[in-house]
Design a protein around this motif. Sequence first.
Motif, PDB file in Angstrom:
ATOM      1  N   LEU A  82       0.756  -1.180  -0.151  1.00 22.50           N
ATOM      2  CA  LEU A  82      -0.042  -0.068  -0.198  1.00 22.50           C
ATOM      3  C   LEU A  82       0.825   1.279  -0.022  1.00 22.50           C
ATOM      4  O   LEU A  82       0.604   2.248  -0.656  1.00 22.50           O
ATOM      5  CB  LEU A  82      -0.994   0.109   1.293  1.00 22.50           C
ATOM      6  N   ILE A  83       1.870   1.314   0.815  1.00 19.34           N
ATOM      7  CA  ILE A  83       2.759   2.597   1.112  1.00 19.34           C
ATOM      8  C   ILE A  83       3.509   2.825  -0.272  1.00 19.34           C
ATOM      9  O   ILE A  83       3.988   1.965  -0.864  1.00 19.34           O
ATOM     10  CB  ILE A  83       3.631   2.614   2.180  1.00 19.34           C
ATOM     11  N   GLY A  84       3.112   3.827  -0.985  1.00 19.95           N
ATOM     12  CA  GLY A  84       3.895   4.303  -2.045  1.00 19.95           C
ATOM     13  C   GLY A  84       2.898   4.067  -3.453  1.00 19.95           C
ATOM     14  O   GLY A  84       3.379   4.264  -4.433  1.00 19.95           O
ATOM     15  N   MET A  85       1.556   3.439  -3.141  1.00 25.39           N
ATOM     16  CA  MET A  85       0.607   3.182  -4.365  1.00 25.39           C
ATOM     17  C   MET A  85      -0.087   4.351  -4.471  1.00 25.39           C
ATOM     18  O   MET A  85      -0.347   4.925  -3.390  1.00 25.39           O
ATOM     19  CB  MET A  85      -0.027   1.934  -3.865  1.00 25.39           C
ATOM     20  N   PRO A  86      -0.355   4.593  -5.707  1.00 24.99           N
ATOM     21  CA  PRO A  86      -1.066   5.823  -6.037  1.00 24.99           C
ATOM     22  C   PRO A  86      -2.433   5.755  -5.306  1.00 24.99           C
ATOM     23  O   PRO A  86      -3.086   4.540  -5.521  1.00 24.99           O
ATOM     24  CB  PRO A  86      -1.220   5.908  -7.507  1.00 24.99           C
ATOM     25  N   SER A  87      -2.869   6.535  -4.577  1.00 25.75           N
ATOM     26  CA  SER A  87      -4.054   6.663  -3.792  1.00 25.75           C
ATOM     27  C   SER A  87      -5.264   6.530  -4.768  1.00 25.75           C
ATOM     28  O   SER A  87      -6.495   6.175  -4.381  1.00 25.75           O
ATOM     29  CB  SER A  87      -4.305   7.747  -2.743  1.00 25.75           C
ATOM     30  N   ARG A  88      -5.364   6.942  -5.918  1.00 26.31           N
ATOM     31  CA  ARG A  88      -6.450   6.876  -6.646  1.00 26.31           C
ATOM     32  C   ARG A  88      -6.598   5.271  -7.002  1.00 26.31           C
ATOM     33  O   ARG A  88      -7.926   4.862  -7.539  1.00 26.31           O
ATOM     34  CB  ARG A  88      -6.316   7.538  -8.199  1.00 26.31           C
ATOM     35  N   LEU A  89      -5.732   4.434  -6.961  1.00 30.62           N
ATOM     36  CA  LEU A  89      -5.926   3.051  -7.122  1.00 30.62           C
ATOM     37  C   LEU A  89      -7.033   2.251  -6.236  1.00 30.62           C
ATOM     38  O   LEU A  89      -7.205   1.263  -6.445  1.00 30.62           O
ATOM     39  CB  LEU A  89      -4.595   2.247  -7.410  1.00 30.62           C
ATOM     40  N   SER A  90      -7.293   2.956  -5.204  1.00 25.20           N
ATOM     41  CA  SER A  90      -8.138   2.619  -4.129  1.00 25.20           C
ATOM     42  C   SER A  90      -9.522   2.698  -4.508  1.00 25.20           C
ATOM     43  O   SER A  90     -10.514   2.060  -3.852  1.00 25.20           O
ATOM     44  CB  SER A  90      -8.099   3.373  -2.811  1.00 25.20           C
ATOM     45  N   VAL A  91      -9.906   3.290  -5.632  1.00 25.96           N
ATOM     46  CA  VAL A  91     -11.146   3.216  -6.366  1.00 25.96           C
ATOM     47  C   VAL A  91     -11.069   2.932  -7.765  1.00 25.96           C
ATOM     48  O   VAL A  91     -10.200   2.738  -8.642  1.00 25.96           O
ATOM     49  CB  VAL A  91     -11.512   4.825  -6.627  1.00 25.96           C
ATOM     50  N   GLU A  92     -12.310   2.024  -8.023  1.00 27.25           N
ATOM     51  CA  GLU A  92     -12.255   1.376  -9.334  1.00 27.25           C
ATOM     52  C   GLU A  92     -12.311   2.504 -10.521  1.00 27.25           C
ATOM     53  O   GLU A  92     -12.619   3.720 -10.220  1.00 27.25           O
ATOM     54  CB  GLU A  92     -13.841   0.829  -9.334  1.00 27.25           C
TER      55      GLU A  92
END
Length: 157
Positions: A82-92
Amino acid sequence: MQKIPAPAQGNHFYRDHVALLIDSYRQLLQRSFLHDIGEDCLGQRVFEAEFALLSHNTDPDPLFNYANLKALELFELSWDELIGMPSRLSVEPENQQARERLMAAVTDKGFVDNYTGIRVSKTGRRFRIDNVAIWNVHDRLGRYLGQAACFSDWTYL
């Protein structure tokens, strides 16, 4: 990207970062999301809390820079994933434009309270988050550091 160690005793469970998230929330929303968590062992208590807390940085495509255990469980991701992942990818993908508008509203207003939205875990499990607070995070000198979200209501779909 440099690997950031998971929260542990040796890094005080990122107590200083957690304190900035809490302080920014209090200043903007004039209340606290902490009810039974004192200052003693703050980082560990928030990391192990029953609510989800996440934050992302100020990169043009903001990257997650903190998540407590509950958030990691909901997204079915490890700290390293999770850390370093673009936060936009938490959404479809079909919900990313709505998320962009939401984050712009947070940037402009300072916070959004009582947000409801759909998120997706690593395995594709969808869940609705309710009564979410999202706010801008600033350091003690007022410098903008990113945004955070906190919620304790979710429903698997």
